[in-house]
Scaffold this active site. Structure first.
Site, PDB file in Angstrom:
ATOM      1  N   GLU B 109      23.694 -31.204  24.747  1.00  0.00           N
ATOM      2  CA  GLU B 109      24.406 -32.306  24.076  1.00  0.00           C
ATOM      3  C   GLU B 109      24.802 -33.390  24.673  1.00  0.00           C
ATOM      4  O   GLU B 109      25.197 -35.288  25.327  1.00  0.00           O
ATOM      5  CB  GLU B 109      26.076 -32.412  23.984  1.00  0.00           C
ATOM      6  N   HIS B 128      32.627 -35.933  28.411  1.00  0.00           N
ATOM      7  CA  HIS B 128      33.079 -35.559  27.038  1.00  0.00           C
ATOM      8  C   HIS B 128      33.754 -34.149  27.138  1.00  0.00           C
ATOM      9  O   HIS B 128      33.500 -33.096  28.186  1.00  0.00           O
ATOM     10  CB  HIS B 128      31.533 -35.093  26.498  1.00  0.00           C
ATOM     11  N   HIS B 130      36.357 -30.830  25.828  1.00  0.00           N
ATOM     12  CA  HIS B 130      37.536 -29.701  24.423  1.00  0.00           C
ATOM     13  C   HIS B 130      38.709 -29.444  24.436  1.00  0.00           C
ATOM     14  O   HIS B 130      39.569 -28.408  24.298  1.00  0.00           O
ATOM     15  CB  HIS B 130      36.458 -28.346  23.366  1.00  0.00           C
ATOM     16  N   HIS B 198      36.106 -30.590  17.230  1.00  0.00           N
ATOM     17  CA  HIS B 198      34.889 -30.282  18.497  1.00  0.00           C
ATOM     18  C   HIS B 198      35.470 -31.243  19.726  1.00  0.00           C
ATOM     19  O   HIS B 198      36.150 -30.002  21.069  1.00  0.00           O
ATOM     20  CB  HIS B 198      33.635 -31.637  18.565  1.00  0.00           C
TER      21      HIS B 198
END
Lengths: 265, 265, 265, 265
Positions: B109, B128, B130, B198
């Site tokens: 990603e 990024h 989660h 996500h």
């Protein structure tokens, strides 16, 4: 016949050494080989990872289907998962009989494992847990839903096994093959089932995946409860998205590597 | 051409030593210099801090724009953030191509990073994640609001990226530049965006600030959920108050110093 | 005049040694004495205890009124509480001026302390914190109530300071004496006040008690939020019960002993 | 008469050594014997386990009925449970008088223990705690219910003791035998009772079981609160299922072994 075998001992201090066993083994004994059987190593790691991550406390267990003999599975003797070493792993047949128990006692609820392996040829690893975050869903009629890609498998649906509906009045434990069969029937083709007043069972095609699913089922339960408490409209991961995501068989590989390193410290 | 370079290796034991590389580098290779590049040091620290604080688990990543070449960014090879050392840092162009990958694999990603750096010249660092506390808001229509001055940036608004609305049926992952562009478009000029099913992306003008924002976005999410559960009227931090607070570019400096010392132990 | 003084240095490794300072001190300088000033020892311990217990993160502070000069108070230089040692403690007058700062910088929000000491002769210790569990109540119109005897002081009432109502548009920080006075006015004779969009201030007649109150204010907030979520009728600790309980000036003595031993490890 | 006795000292470092006492003991002194009295060893372990698991903080206590003299019980001197060693254990009669206190002070609320041992011949171990998860239920009219088999005993019912209804205005503490009797009366034949504005008392027939019940009462409280927040219909463990489950006197044996190993580290 005397069968000399070596076991890998993974100590809590992280030191690893070899121990020898010269016990006489019955014909058709454990198919696992020498000191460095990777399946046993992973099963020991799985026990310790699930304890480290709070999925298991002193209770609960993880098993794996034997590679050499698919009608057998490996499971620790009755003890706390956090303390399991390779020497504590027993082999069982699909009736829940230990092949070579010697003086080691078995988990009362080993029939959870034996009957799922019998009913589900695709399953190669099973976790039975009492994770606190799952109990509210196990006792509630609110179904678990998939909150994010790390727990995409939840989108397949997580049925609830109520032992009272299956078998009337019990002490809630899966004490025999019939109760194990009833649980396996409720599980059906799903990746996990909740057990009312008890906990859950999680299955997968490998140890890393059953460990990953168990850990993220816990995260997903907390996130779903929190989302419900926000009071708004929730958009869950949909079944078709989840199916695409689950096509990656190594979805927990990076996490598994990290977890193994942590419990080896 | 043989280019002798040295790398700073930050070991988990806290011991630091030098390793030499004599690999042939292509023209226009990494602009980062010798063993003590402070940007790489901070990027390694950022990885470990976010793992220590529970913002990242085995997944997720943090990147920084190259100082020497603003059309490049630095990001670890595909691995758990907790284990990242300076030797694991790769340089990427804005198409998501590693400049000198050698045998090191890239995060699937990485396009989250490349497309945000392309779209947002003001952004110098991207996370990024989660984080579990963010998933309920990512899946809900209840918007995130700023609870206190430590998360004042939330008052700018945190849009939600729904990959299904942007690109139809996917496995939820930002696998290519087009998906990265769609995410960057949803982010717009904001400091953070949630990703449905996500996680989230957080941006800032420096590593300390993107780390601080990621950590306090987590705290803010938990506090907001709790405030909603109290059932009363909530007065959030207002946009004009937040703007004044955010004018302090070093708002997380003291925290950054503490976090760096902790991961260096 | 050269004033030789010794400072107690409490290292994070638990090793304690003496450092000498030969700096020239102004007349009327700090009244605190040699290496073993118990007030400074307790203030250092208070910093570390509040960090250990999660009441303070990298931000927030704890101060104590000087024993020798009640118009002075002691407070660490601007730094993370977890790292504070005796050498980091400064003395301030009630205008928030450091008596002997040398090259040590001051907390921006020291006026929280100075103005409360000015307004409240009974107060000998002050904590300013951003504890996450308090933020929901600071932003909500649901008042904090006393859940149990360990937080009996909450029954006195915990007013909410909204800086916007007191001073219009700000960056939410108590940057000067006027803002400090406004906060002290909202606090009134109470043991604690919440600060909208910011955190809280807790006061007491001693370091052990202000630390105990700060820690149990956190526990109380979580317990109250949970009680509200249960949806039933709640019976809080009543004011007359609380008053009797609070008559024990050593109510946190046993806890204080334990906490001090833990941070000394 | 001089009575030479030896005490087992369990240090926090895990090192165990013997200390000698030559104090003159009164006739009818403590029945416990030499250095290796397993009941004292378990009582010390119980103190440390309950602290490790967060059931007790600096406050609260655990006691056990004397094996040799059922009209006596053992309880630590007034101190934090986490720090208790064998040398800190005192013996009490059922009026709450220490048999051989010497210079060791007693817990103010020892009457909780004495009056329960007097009223309940079946009880051999008592825990008094202020566990945060229990306070919401102690103050609420929502009754605790059994969520799963690990806390099956909750299905017997957990009454709430409101000291105000029993004794009017107090400081909430069980300061004398009369208050202890009132609490014991509310407890009745049950395994646990909540105390409004205060905490709980848990009883069992052994140290491992009272420790296990205290730990899983905490887990059960959190799980029940979460289940209620889900908003659906909840099926609790029913009384007849619980009775079958509780017939296993060693239900916490495996957990006890693990906990003891952990506190011995």
């Amino acid at each position: 016949m005397t069968n000399r075998r070596q076991f890998l001992i993974a100590c809590s201090s992280g030191i690893v050494f070899l121990a020898q066993s010269t016990s006489a083994l019955p014909q058709g004994g454990p198919a696992r080989g020498g000191a460095s059987d990777p399946l046993i190593e992973d099963l020991v790691a799985g026990n310790r990872i699930l304890a480290m991550e709070g999925v298991l406390d002193a209770m609960g267990h993880i098993s794996v289907r034997s590679t050499a003999r698919p009608d057998r599975f490996l499971l620790a003797r009755s003890m706390a998962p956090e303390l399991v070493t390779a020497a504590d792993i027993l082999e069982y047949d699909l009736d829940g009989n230990a092949v070579d128990a010697r003086d080691r006692t078995s988990y009362l609820e080993r029939f959870i494992h034996s009957e799922i392996y019998r009913a589900r040829p695709d399953v190669r690893a099973v976790v039975h847990c009492h994770t606190a975050s799952l109990i509210p869903f196990a006792d509630s009629d609110v179904p678990m839903r998939a909150m994010y890609h790390m727990a995409a498998f939840v989108a397949e649906g997580v049925p609830v096994f109520d032992i009272r509906k299956a078998a009337g009045l019990t002490d809630l434990l899966v004490r025999d093959a019939n109760l194990g069969k009833a649980l396996a029937k409720t599980l059906g083709p799903k990746p996990a089932a909740l057990m009312r007043g008890h906990g859950a069972v999680v299955v997968a095609a490998s140890i890393p995946n059953v460990v990953g699913r168990s850990i993220y089922l816990d995260v997903n339960a907390k996130a779903q409860a929190q989302a419900i408490a926000l009071g708004g409209k929730i958009t869950y991961v949909e079944a078709d998205e989840a199916k695409l995501r689950m096509s990656d068989a190594g979805e927990y590989a990076r996490a598994w590597d990290l977890w193994k390193r942590k419990v080896a410290r």
